[in-house]
Design a protein around this motif. Structure first.
Motif, PDB file in Angstrom:
ATOM      1  N   PRO A  41       0.829  -1.214   0.000  1.00 47.70           N
ATOM      2  CA  PRO A  41       0.000   0.000   0.000  1.00 47.70           C
ATOM      3  C   PRO A  41       0.861   1.262   0.000  1.00 47.70           C
ATOM      4  O   PRO A  41       1.871   1.333   0.708  1.00 47.70           O
ATOM      5  CB  PRO A  41      -0.790  -0.105   1.300  1.00 47.70           C
ATOM      6  N   ALA A  42       0.457   2.233  -0.795  1.00 47.77           N
ATOM      7  CA  ALA A  42       1.197   3.491  -0.895  1.00 47.77           C
ATOM      8  C   ALA A  42       1.298   4.177   0.466  1.00 47.77           C
ATOM      9  O   ALA A  42       2.308   4.819   0.771  1.00 47.77           O
ATOM     10  CB  ALA A  42       0.529   4.416  -1.907  1.00 47.77           C
ATOM     11  N   GLU A  43       0.262   4.012   1.299  1.00 45.56           N
ATOM     12  CA  GLU A  43       0.274   4.642   2.621  1.00 45.56           C
ATOM     13  C   GLU A  43       1.403   4.070   3.483  1.00 45.56           C
ATOM     14  O   GLU A  43       2.041   4.788   4.246  1.00 45.56           O
ATOM     15  CB  GLU A  43      -1.064   4.447   3.343  1.00 45.56           C
ATOM     16  N   ASP A  44       1.638   2.764   3.372  1.00 41.22           N
ATOM     17  CA  ASP A  44       2.716   2.132   4.134  1.00 41.22           C
ATOM     18  C   ASP A  44       4.072   2.621   3.643  1.00 41.22           C
ATOM     19  O   ASP A  44       4.970   2.905   4.448  1.00 41.22           O
ATOM     20  CB  ASP A  44       2.649   0.607   4.030  1.00 41.22           C
ATOM     21  N   LEU A  45       4.234   2.711   2.344  1.00 40.89           N
ATOM     22  CA  LEU A  45       5.488   3.203   1.774  1.00 40.89           C
ATOM     23  C   LEU A  45       5.731   4.640   2.223  1.00 40.89           C
ATOM     24  O   LEU A  45       6.833   4.981   2.652  1.00 40.89           O
ATOM     25  CB  LEU A  45       5.457   3.103   0.246  1.00 40.89           C
TER      26      LEU A  45
END
Length: 108
Positions: A41-45
């Protein structure tokens, strides 16, 4: 690459604990780098890059922090696939080498 005035101030403020702080920083950053997953997920990155940016700023890794900030913005803007993770890792490695090589000069 390294904000040596910040490092000198940190060393002065931390005293004998400075070496331990550096050791913990390097370990935490390497763990953070290992978590970077462009397929997740982009949020995790973005969150991992944000963590790395903050850690880098704390120890004066100026260029690495800037690259993490730029990459965090990309991830937050839906462009996680464009984040150049090899460049992020290279920047850290180059900064780490410059930092370790420069520490004895700072103490002199």
């Amino acid at each position: 690459m390294i904000d040596w005035s910040h490092v000198a101030e940190l060393r002065s403020d931390m005293g004998e604990a400075f070496d331990e702080v550096v050791e913990v920083f390097l370990q935490e950053v390497e763990e953070g780098l290992a978590r970077l997953d462009p397929a997740g997920p982009a949020e995790d990155l973005a969150a991992d890059l944000h963590f790395l940016k903050g850690a880098a700023l704390n120890l004066g890794f100026r260029e690495f922090a800037a690259l993490c900030a730029q990459s965090e913005t990309q991830a937050n803007n839906g462009e996680a696939a464009k984040v150049d993770l090899p460049a992020v890792r290279r920047s850290y490695e180059n900064s780490r080498v410059a930092f370790i090589d420069g520490l004895p000069k700072l103490a002199a």
